[in-house]
Design an enzyme around this catalytic site. Structure first.
Site, PDB file in Angstrom:
ATOM      1  N   HIS A 402     -16.226  14.964  11.478  1.00 30.35           N
ATOM      2  CA  HIS A 402     -17.500  15.243  10.805  1.00 30.35           C
ATOM      3  C   HIS A 402     -17.751  14.254   9.666  1.00 30.35           C
ATOM      4  O   HIS A 402     -18.446  14.585   8.692  1.00 30.35           O
ATOM      5  CB  HIS A 402     -17.553  16.683  10.292  1.00 30.35           C
ATOM      6  CG  HIS A 402     -16.980  17.679  11.250  1.00 30.35           C
ATOM      7  ND1 HIS A 402     -17.459  17.840  12.531  1.00 30.35           N
ATOM      8  CD2 HIS A 402     -15.930  18.535  11.147  1.00 30.35           C
ATOM      9  CE1 HIS A 402     -16.754  18.765  13.163  1.00 30.35           C
ATOM     10  NE2 HIS A 402     -15.812  19.191  12.344  1.00 30.35           N
ATOM     11  N   CYS A 403     -17.174  13.079   9.781  1.00 28.67           N
ATOM     12  CA  CYS A 403     -17.249  12.045   8.743  1.00 28.67           C
ATOM     13  C   CYS A 403     -16.598  12.483   7.432  1.00 28.67           C
ATOM     14  O   CYS A 403     -16.767  11.835   6.408  1.00 28.67           O
ATOM     15  CB  CYS A 403     -18.686  11.594   8.486  1.00 28.67           C
ATOM     16  SG  CYS A 403     -19.443  10.783   9.907  1.00 28.67           S
ATOM     17  N   ALA A 404     -15.844  13.588   7.467  1.00 26.12           N
ATOM     18  CA  ALA A 404     -15.042  14.011   6.306  1.00 26.12           C
ATOM     19  C   ALA A 404     -13.601  13.610   6.594  1.00 26.12           C
ATOM     20  O   ALA A 404     -12.692  14.447   6.600  1.00 26.12           O
ATOM     21  CB  ALA A 404     -15.177  15.511   6.091  1.00 26.12           C
TER      22      ALA A 404
END
Length: 462
Positions: A402-404
């Site tokens: 999640h791009c985290a």
């Protein structure tokens, strides 16, 4: 007051996804656009023309609609005027605009503080600035990263405070995590940034505060002046509008004194280009190089007005397709209703998922304030395989980091990925129940694998 099931049924009639039977539970990535906004695009085409400096009726009409859209956005955020608003393609570009605008202001020995909770878009630009760009100019600027609590997903405020000092020029913080759901207390973060006492070029003695509002703005009331943020970025494609428009709010005096991110076109004052000098346009057009996404900005600002009408934020009148100011109390009532409804759905999902064998929810427990999402892993399952199986049951989740990426690595997830369900104003209890039931059915077909002693799953559970 929560939205009722009849409210949701009425709202869903405005969206095409409902006709297909889709269970849309990947709203943290992008929300669905209602038909009224797509119809609005078509209604604007008879006057399709560029903005500013045109003499035709079509150009003047489109210019008026475009400029009033900035007023709508500013009013929605509690900003003083349109002069504090710049539009870009997305949140990522808006944050990059801040980074490049500040590029020449950093001094040797300065530092930037961000957190392990961040979306890559609020970490990688600062990594690039401190560790790739500025070193090529012989300038040393340190990048510092604050921890978070692995159990609750909450930002470690004590650690954040320990990283901020008299050379901290900027603190960059998520307003709401798109992975763990946690919402850092922005007033406390503001106080921590103030305590550093960095002497800014404007004469202030405080670190500036940039908030990534991509997950905050769509389901929360945000007043930028009350929060005293220096910069706030968010995307309209997470707030009902089609893709292509992001917003940067910045304090007016910062936009006045900073260099633009992009050069050319409308950011130039009319006629003020000579071999020796270039004059910049007034705000906010100083930050509007080239031809902007004109129709996209108009439609995106109208998405805010449509949200009021959809959730009954103002029972006295309709706001969609108008240009009158939306009163602050109406904005608050609208966003409170959206926030309460999505929080209810999130609690319902977390309660349902809690009984699934081998499933581990990430972030705080049910009932704690969070953005409207839940990320989880299931022992013995790849998140990607799990999301694919849910899709076969008609449920749209999302698997990945999640791009985290920082937070996934920090939690020791292997692979650095999770499965995520996320909700918005048009989701119903039935959507949540169908999604949870699909998770149960998928997992029941493959019992959890035994946890190896000392293995990765044991470390994750700890």
């Amino acid at each position: 007051m929560d939205l009722t099931e009849p409210d949701i049924a009425r709202i869903r009639e405005q969206f095409d996804f409902d006709r297909s039977g889709r269970v849309v539970t990947n709203n943290a990535a992008s929300t669905q656009p209602p038909r009224q906004l797509l119809d609005l695009y078509r209604s604007l085409t008879p006057f399709y023309e560029n903005v500013h400096r045109g003499q035709s009726d079509a150009s003047r009409y489109t210019t008026d609609r475009f400029e009033s859209s900035y007023d709508t956005i500013a009013g929605w955020l509690g900003a003083p005027s349109r002069r504090s608003i710049a539009t870009y393609r997305n949140t990522t570009e808006a944050i990059n605009a801040v980074m490049y605008s500040l590029l020449t202001e950093f001094r040797d020995g300065d530092n930037v503080v961000t957190t392990m909770l961040e979306h890559n878009s609020n970490y990688v630009p600062w990594h690039g600035l401190c560790r790739e760009i500025l070193p090529r100019f012989g300038r040393r600027v340190e990048l510092r990263i604050a921890r978070f609590d692995h159990r609750t997903g909450e930002l470690d405020l004590d650690h954040l405070a320990s990283l901020v000092d008299a050379r901290t020029k900027l603190v960059c913080c998520s307003g709401a995590s798109n992975f763990l759901g946690s919402k850092p207390p922005l007033p406390i973060v503001r106080a921590i940034a103030d305590a550093g006492g960095y002497p800014q070029p404007t004469g202030e003695r405080r670190a500036r505060l940039l908030v990534d509002g991509a997950q905050l703005v769509p389901s929360s009331f945000v007043d930028v002046q009350a929060l005293d943020v220096d910069y706030l970025a968010f995307s309209f494609h997470k707030l009902l509008a089609p893709f292509g428009v992001g917003v940067l709010y910045a304090k007016e005096h910062l936009l006045e004194q900073s260099l633009p991110f992009l050069y050319g076109g409308d950011m130039i004052a009319d006629g003020q280009v000579t071999p020796d000098a270039v004059g910049y346009n007034g705000l906010p057009w100083k930050y509007s190089a080239g031809t902007p996404n004109i129709l996209g900005v108009i439609v995106s600002a109208q998405a805010l007005r449509l949200a009021v009408d959809l959730v009954g934020g103002d029972p006295t009148r309709m706001h969609f397709r108008s240009e009158d100011p939306v009163p602050g109390p109406v904005v608050r009532r609208t966003m409170d209703r959206i926030g309460e409804h999505t929080a209810h759905l999130t609690r319902r999902a977390m309660d349902g998922l809690s009984g699934v064998p081998g499933l581990r929810m990430l972030g705080g427990p049910p009932g704690t304030p969070r953005s409207p999402l839940v990320a989880f892993t299931v022992a013995g399952w790849s998140p990607f395989e799990l999301a694919a199986e849910l899709n076969r049951h008609g449920v749209e989740s999302r698997a990945g980091c999640h791009c985290a990426t920082l937070a996934h690595h920090d939690l020791g997830l292997d692979p650095p990925a999770s499965c995520r369900l996320s909700f918005y104003l048009y989701n119903s209890n039935a959507d949540v129940d169908r999604a949870v039931d699909a998770v149960r059915k998928v997992v029941a077909h493959r019992p959890p694998a035994p946890t190896p002693v000392g293995g990765r799953h044991r470390r994750e559970a700890a």
